[in-house]
Write an enzyme that holds these catalytic residues in place. Structure first.
Site: not given
Ligand code: DX5
Ligand code: ZN
Length: 211
Positions: A5, A31, A62, A141, A165-166, A187-188
């Site tokens: 992401s 996202d 998403h 994050g 996810d997350g 993501g991050s």
């Molecule tokens: C949360 C998003 C995720 C998230 C993933 O609102 O749906 O996809 O940004 O990022 P990290 O890995 O940083 O939690």
């Molecule tokens: Zn997501």
């Protein structure tokens, strides 16, 4: 599969998308937030279409939005691998499911940390994918919520793709080892790093016990 992401990154958006597209990620996790379903708003539909028009990796979209049906006809132009929405963002989930299916795109439903698995029960036989949120949706994050993994166990015997996810990073990825998870979204951890391939490989290795 690892889906990356680009919600939170060290680089600007175009550079990040390019880096993910050229990396060894399996999917690009897109996202989209509307400032209504979640507090933050990120991109307009026009931006998303433009940002992703030259990407070659499959897209895992998403939707963290109210009324997801509004976005689907446009997003279908990107020929995504899957479109995932939240049940509490719509008054007519069946209509949303049918609409996504009409475009021959896999249908996913995302389930928030505070939602129980039973809310999916009416839909499990007609969707392709369940995206289990391991953070409260809305921003990148955040800290991984381990308890959501109980939901994976309840879904493992179904013929469905299971995503998480997350909050996935090199420390939290190990919690996923004992579960049947098809799509890991990060993501991050990847996008804030200097070397996307290296970070993705660390996730893969740790998940598969190579390290
Ligand atoms: C949360 C998003 C995720 C998230 C993933 O609102 O749906 O996809 O940004 O990022 P990290 O890995 O940083 O939690
Ligand atoms: Zn997501």
């Amino acid at each position: 599969m690892i889906a990356v992401s680009y919600l939170k990154s060290k680089y600007e958006k175009y550079e990040t998308i390019k880096l993910i597209n050229n990396s060894n990620a399996d999917l690009i996790h897109v996202d989209l937030m509307d400032g209504l379903y979640v507090e933050n708003k990120n991109f307009t539909i026009e931006e998303v279409l433009n940002d992703l028009k030259d990407t070659t990796k499959p897209l895992d979209i998403h939707l963290m939005v109210n009324n997801p049906e509004i976005y689907i006809p446009d997003l279908a132009k990107l020929k995504p691998f899957a479109i995932t929405f939240h049940l509490d963002g719509t008054s007519n989930p069946l209509e949303v499911i049918d609409l996504i299916k009409d475009y021959n795109i896999k249908v996913g439903i995302a389930i928030n940390p505070n939602e129980e698995k039973f809310i999916l029960d009416d839909y499990l036989d007609i969707i392709d994918y369940v995206l289990i949120m391991s953070v409260v949706p809305g921003k990148g994050g955040q800290m991984f919520i381990k308890e959501v993994l109980n939901k994976v166990k309840e879904l493992e015997n179904k013929n469905l793709l299971i995503g998480i996810d997350g909050g996935i990073n090199e420390s939290t990825i190990i919690y996923l080892k004992d579960y049947k998870i098809d799509i890991v979204v990060s993501g991050s951890y990847v996008c804030m790093s200097d070397n996307y391939n290296k970070s993705i490989n660390i996730l893969r290795y740790k998940l598969n016990d190579y390290l």
